[in-house]
Design an enzyme around this catalytic site. Structure first.
Site, PDB file in Angstrom:
ATOM      1  N   THR A  12      -7.581   7.148  -0.818  1.00  0.00           N
ATOM      2  CA  THR A  12      -6.821   6.168  -1.591  1.00  0.00           C
ATOM      3  C   THR A  12      -6.855   4.829  -0.870  1.00  0.00           C
ATOM      4  OG1 THR A  12      -4.691   5.643  -2.621  1.00  0.00           O
ATOM      5  CG2 THR A  12      -4.597   6.701  -0.468  1.00  0.00           C
ATOM      6  N   ASN A  14      -4.354   2.804  -1.792  1.00  0.00           N
ATOM      7  CA  ASN A  14      -2.968   2.430  -2.071  1.00  0.00           C
ATOM      8  C   ASN A  14      -2.128   2.695  -0.820  1.00  0.00           C
ATOM      9  OD1 ASN A  14      -0.176   2.650  -2.881  1.00  0.00           O
ATOM     10  ND2 ASN A  14      -0.880   2.746  -5.000  1.00  0.00           N
ATOM     11  N   HIS A  16       1.001   2.339  -0.297  1.00  0.00           N
ATOM     12  CA  HIS A  16       2.261   3.040  -0.585  1.00  0.00           C
ATOM     13  C   HIS A  16       2.031   4.554  -0.640  1.00  0.00           C
ATOM     14  CE1 HIS A  16       4.448  -0.645  -1.414  1.00  0.00           C
ATOM     15  NE2 HIS A  16       3.481  -1.028  -2.227  1.00  0.00           N
ATOM     16  N   ASP A  73      -4.693  11.757  -8.412  1.00  0.00           N
ATOM     17  CA  ASP A  73      -4.592  10.847  -9.547  1.00  0.00           C
ATOM     18  C   ASP A  73      -3.267  11.168 -10.202  1.00  0.00           C
ATOM     19  OD1 ASP A  73      -5.416   8.670 -11.042  1.00  0.00           O
ATOM     20  OD2 ASP A  73      -6.479   9.889 -12.513  1.00  0.00           O
ATOM     21  N   GLY A 154       4.411   0.778  -8.634  1.00  0.00           N
ATOM     22  CA  GLY A 154       3.961   1.205  -9.965  1.00  0.00           C
ATOM     23  C   GLY A 154       5.076   1.162 -10.990  1.00  0.00           C
ATOM     24  N   TYR A 155       5.277   2.278 -11.680  1.00  0.00           N
ATOM     25  CA  TYR A 155       6.277   2.348 -12.744  1.00  0.00           C
ATOM     26  C   TYR A 155       7.665   2.751 -12.226  1.00  0.00           C
ATOM     27  CZ  TYR A 155       2.289   2.259 -15.971  1.00  0.00           C
ATOM     28  OH  TYR A 155       1.160   1.900 -16.669  1.00  0.00           O
ATOM     29  N   ASP A 156       7.839   2.827 -10.909  1.00  0.00           N
ATOM     30  CA  ASP A 156       9.111   3.300 -10.338  1.00  0.00           C
ATOM     31  C   ASP A 156      10.350   2.553 -10.855  1.00  0.00           C
ATOM     32  OD1 ASP A 156       7.662   5.177  -8.976  1.00  0.00           O
ATOM     33  OD2 ASP A 156       8.063   4.379  -6.974  1.00  0.00           O
TER      34      ASP A 156
END
Length: 195
Positions: A12, A14, A16, A73, A154-156
Site C-alpha cells: 500500500t 496509504n 494511514h 482492498d 477516507g469516508y470515516d
C-alpha cells in the site's frame, strides 16, 4: 540475543493504512512499506472485485520484488446505491479525486434518501511462499448527512458504525481498530501468521 521479527510487505502507498496495520501487528512481525523495498510502482487495480484488486497488488510485489506480501482492498457498500461505491470507493468521484470529493459525491447521491445503511468491507490477500490466503472483515453502519470528526481517513467522517454509534472519524485509532473492517481482516491475517 534479540530475535529478529519475520518481515512481510504491505502493498500500500496509504500511510494511514500502514500505520493502522503496524499498530495491529504490534511485535508479532515487522511490516515493510513499499518504499522500504524500493517499490515505487503505480500498481494497477483493474479487477472488478475487492479480492481481485488485493490479489493483483500482492502478486505484483511477490512477482517483481520476491517478498512475501499482503495487500488489501476496501469498499464502502451503500444499500440505497445498489452497493456503490463498492470496489470504486477510492476513485468514486473520478480518477483525480480525493477523499473530500468522494464524500461530497456520496452525500449528494444520498440527498433525501431515508435508508442510509452501509457496510465497509476489507479483503486482504496474503502471498506467503507458494500459498495464497484471503481474509475478510466487515462492519455495519449508516451514512451521516454531513461529515463529523477529524480522525481517520477516507469516508470515516460520514460512516457511523452501528457498534459504537459514532462516526469512525470521532473514534480513537484503538477504538476504531477494535471494530473496523480492516481491523477484523488484519486480526485474521495476524492470527494466521502467528499460530
Amino acid at each position: 540475543m534479540e530475535r529478529s521479527l519475520p518481515k512481510i510487505v504491505f502493498a500500500t502507498n496509504n500511510a494511514h493504512k500502514l500505520e493502522e496495520a503496524r499498530a495491529l501487528a504490534g511485535d508479532s512481525f515487522e511490516i515493510l512499506s513499499l518504499a522500504e523495498i524500493g517499490c515505487h510502482d503505480d500498481i494497477p487495480e483493474t479487477a472488478d472485485t475487492l479480492e481481485g484488486n488485493a490479489l493483483i497488488k500482492a502478486r505484483w510485489v511477490k512477482d517483481r520484488y520476491g517478498y512475501d506480501c499482503f495487500a488489501d482492498d476496501t469498499g464502502l457498500m451503500v444499500d440505497a446505491l445498489d452497493g456503490a461505491p463498492g470496489v470504486y470507493s477510492a476513485r468514486y468521484a473520478g480518477p483525480e479525486c480525493d477523499a473530500v470529493g468522494n464524500m461530497r459525491l456520496l452525500l449528494r447521491n444520498l440527498e433525501g434518501v431515508a435508508d442510509r445503511h452501509a457496510r465497509f468491507v476489507t479483503v486482504i490477500a496474503l502471498i506467503l511462499g507458494e500459498r495464497t490466503e484471503i481474509f475478510t472483515g466487515s462492519v455495519e453502519g449508516d451514512i451521516a448527512t454531513e461529515p463529523h470528526g477529524t480522525n481517520g481517513f477516507g469516508y470515516d467522517p460520514v460512516f457511523i458504525a452501528r457498534e459504537s454509534g459514532l462516526p469512525f472519524a470521532e473514534m480513537s485509532a484503538e477504538a476504531k481498530n477494535a471494530i473496523s473492517h480492516r481491523g477484523r481482516a488484519m486480526r485474521g491475517l495476524i492470527e494466521f501468521l502467528t499460530r
